[in-house]
Enzyme design. Structure first.
Site, PDB file in Angstrom:
ATOM      1  N   SER A 276       6.105  35.507  44.630  1.00  0.00           N
ATOM      2  CA  SER A 276       7.249  35.607  45.546  1.00  0.00           C
ATOM      3  C   SER A 276       7.875  36.996  45.653  1.00  0.00           C
ATOM      4  O   SER A 276       8.704  37.218  46.537  1.00  0.00           O
ATOM      5  CB  SER A 276       8.329  34.604  45.137  1.00  0.00           C
ATOM      6  OG  SER A 276       7.949  33.324  45.549  1.00  0.00           O
TER       7      SER A 276
ATOM      8  N   LYS B  58       7.714  38.599  49.027  1.00  0.00           N
ATOM      9  CA  LYS B  58       8.592  38.175  50.130  1.00  0.00           C
ATOM     10  C   LYS B  58       9.494  39.328  50.591  1.00  0.00           C
ATOM     11  O   LYS B  58       9.859  39.410  51.760  1.00  0.00           O
ATOM     12  CB  LYS B  58       9.439  36.968  49.706  1.00  0.00           C
ATOM     13  CG  LYS B  58       8.589  35.687  49.593  1.00  0.00           C
ATOM     14  CD  LYS B  58       9.327  34.547  48.921  1.00  0.00           C
ATOM     15  CE  LYS B  58       8.462  33.282  48.953  1.00  0.00           C
ATOM     16  NZ  LYS B  58       8.800  32.290  47.959  1.00  0.00           N
TER      17      LYS B  58
ATOM     18  N   TYR C 173       0.659  33.901  54.129  1.00  0.00           N
ATOM     19  CA  TYR C 173       1.642  33.782  53.061  1.00  0.00           C
ATOM     20  C   TYR C 173       0.955  33.715  51.692  1.00  0.00           C
ATOM     21  O   TYR C 173       1.343  34.422  50.750  1.00  0.00           O
ATOM     22  CB  TYR C 173       2.523  32.539  53.308  1.00  0.00           C
ATOM     23  CG  TYR C 173       3.381  32.186  52.125  1.00  0.00           C
ATOM     24  CD1 TYR C 173       4.452  32.992  51.741  1.00  0.00           C
ATOM     25  CD2 TYR C 173       3.100  31.056  51.351  1.00  0.00           C
ATOM     26  CE1 TYR C 173       5.213  32.690  50.630  1.00  0.00           C
ATOM     27  CE2 TYR C 173       3.866  30.746  50.241  1.00  0.00           C
ATOM     28  CZ  TYR C 173       4.914  31.566  49.882  1.00  0.00           C
ATOM     29  OH  TYR C 173       5.661  31.274  48.766  1.00  0.00           O
TER      30      TYR C 173
ATOM     31  N   TYR D 209      15.716  32.671  43.104  1.00  0.00           N
ATOM     32  CA  TYR D 209      15.719  31.233  43.407  1.00  0.00           C
ATOM     33  C   TYR D 209      17.117  30.669  43.176  1.00  0.00           C
ATOM     34  O   TYR D 209      18.101  31.355  43.454  1.00  0.00           O
ATOM     35  CB  TYR D 209      14.685  30.477  42.558  1.00  0.00           C
ATOM     36  CG  TYR D 209      13.329  31.140  42.495  1.00  0.00           C
ATOM     37  CD1 TYR D 209      12.632  31.455  43.662  1.00  0.00           C
ATOM     38  CD2 TYR D 209      12.739  31.440  41.286  1.00  0.00           C
ATOM     39  CE1 TYR D 209      11.380  32.038  43.601  1.00  0.00           C
ATOM     40  CE2 TYR D 209      11.482  32.025  41.221  1.00  0.00           C
ATOM     41  CZ  TYR D 209      10.820  32.330  42.380  1.00  0.00           C
ATOM     42  OH  TYR D 209       9.596  32.915  42.320  1.00  0.00           O
TER      43      TYR D 209
ATOM     44  N   VAL E 155       6.573  33.382  40.522  1.00  0.00           N
ATOM     45  CA  VAL E 155       6.175  32.426  39.480  1.00  0.00           C
ATOM     46  C   VAL E 155       5.086  32.932  38.538  1.00  0.00           C
ATOM     47  O   VAL E 155       4.798  32.298  37.524  1.00  0.00           O
ATOM     48  CB  VAL E 155       5.710  31.057  40.042  1.00  0.00           C
ATOM     49  CG1 VAL E 155       6.873  30.231  40.538  1.00  0.00           C
ATOM     50  CG2 VAL E 155       4.656  31.235  41.112  1.00  0.00           C
TER      51      VAL E 155
HETATM   52  N1  GLN Z   1       2.555  30.895  45.721  1.00  0.00           N
HETATM   53  C1  GLN Z   1       3.771  30.312  45.300  1.00  0.00           C
HETATM   54  C2  GLN Z   1       4.228  29.223  46.239  1.00  0.00           C
HETATM   55  O1  GLN Z   1       4.426  29.451  47.380  1.00  0.00           O
HETATM   56  C3  GLN Z   1       4.786  31.399  45.154  1.00  0.00           C
HETATM   57  C4  GLN Z   1       6.073  30.857  44.776  1.00  0.00           C
HETATM   58  C5  GLN Z   1       6.876  31.719  43.867  1.00  0.00           C
HETATM   59  O2  GLN Z   1       6.504  32.735  43.303  1.00  0.00           O
HETATM   60  N2  GLN Z   1       8.031  31.210  43.674  1.00  0.00           N
HETATM   61  O3  GLN Z   1       4.387  28.101  45.849  1.00  0.00           O
END
Ligand code: GLN
Length: 312
Positions: free
Chosen positions: A65, A68, A191, A240, A258
């Site tokens: 993420s 992003k 994505y 988050y 994550v």
């Molecule tokens: N690839 C993960 C997802 O979209 C990335 C999410 C993340 O890092 N929070 O579920």
């Protein structure tokens, strides 16, 4: 050259944070991430002219993420803030990153580009028609920031793709409500490819330094206004549903993934011999229930307190 004694405070913060890895575990939703060594923890900190590294900073992992932030900047540089805000809002949610629950409120508009719904919309808005062109728009931008080529970890990508039920569901809802500018498959694949870009902590720190300096002296072009926008999003939505507490206790724009990656931006500070704008990149694959690196959060909390980095 810096003496050992001077670094003692920092080494203690690092050592304490390192013990926190036992309190989390590596993401388990795909095998490629579950295999990560959950005891690993490394930190790179970079100023305009110096570096501090703690732990094994050459280890590679995926951006997840954290990307992003980059895709938001590339899409906004291409379309302008006004057009982007027709597709995605800039309000925090307090929900988990892949939550679907608010896609029927706020006129169906995704709340912000730092959660999956907003990031999938942003993926569809990236310049280019094909998946390849859209992915390239972000990898090229990142390559200009890092001054080197980047690669995508195909094993992680395929693992992500084959377990993307939630993200696919989100993409279909977005499409049904008119918030995708490409097909569902293109948006989803872009994505997930972007989540699978390989980096190390030094790369993360360089991304954070780019943000800290508003892109100063970089080939990667993005306006100060958009970079500030990105940092505001990081401050309000970057961790988050821990973003509020992180802003209150740490007070730095940051973004996690994550994989256990975190970037944190110090606009103007002093950490040992590093002075001025500082980019921090952390990697600790043991994550908490929210999805943030346990050691990474602990390190940043103590670092901000000890070196008075709180930027608000
Ligand atoms: N690839 C993960 C997802 O979209 C990335 C999410 C993340 O890092 N929070 O579920």
């Amino acid at each position: 050259m810096i003496s050992k004694l001077q670094m003692e405070k920092l080494q203690t913060i690092y050592a304490q944070a390192h013990t926190m890895t036992s309190k989390g575990k590596a993401a388990s939703y795909i095998p490629a991430l579950a295999e990560a060594d959950s005891t690993a923890f490394s930190v790179s900190m970079i100023s305009m002219d110096d570096t501090i590294e703690l732990g094994n900073c050459s280890e590679t992992f995926t951006l997840q993420s954290v990307v992003k932030v980059l895709s938001f900047m590339v899409a906004t540089h291409h379309h302008g803030i006004e057009e982007i805000m027709r597709y995605v809002d800039v309000e925090p949610t307090g929900d988990s990153f892949n939550s679907i629950v608010r896609l029927e409120s706020n006129k169906n508009k995704p709340f912000n580009p730092m959660i999956n719904a907003g990031a999938i919309t942003i993926a569809s808005l990236l310049p280019g028609q094909t998946m390849f062109e859209k992915v390239k728009s972000v990898t090229s931008f990142l390559e200009e920031i890092l001054n080197k080529q980047v690669t995508i970890n195909n094993e992680v990508y395929l693992s992500e793709y084959h377990s993307a039920d939630y993200n696919r569901a989100i993409a279909y809802i977005l499409q049904a409500n008119g918030f995708l500018k490409s097909d569902v498959e293109v948006a989803l694949q872009v994505y997930l490819q972007l989540c699978s870009i390989s980096v190390n902590t030094s790369d993360l720190a360089k991304i954070a330094l780019y943000l800290a300096t508003n892109g100063h002296n970089s080939e990667a072009k993005c306006s100060k206004k958009i970079i500030n926008f990105a940092k505001a999003l990081m401050m309000t939505c970057g961790l988050y549903n821990f973003s509020g507490k992180f802003a209150a206790f740490v007070g730095l724009p940051a973004k996690s993934g994550v994989s256990g990656a975190i970037i944190a931006v110090v606009k103007d500070g002093e950490i040992e011999h590093l002075k001025g704008p500082i980019g921090i990149g952390l990697f600790g694959p043991a994550i908490d229930d929210v999805g943030n690196s346990v050691a990474g959060i602990d390190f940043l909390e103590k670092l901000s307190k000890e070196y008075d980095l709180f930027c608000l």
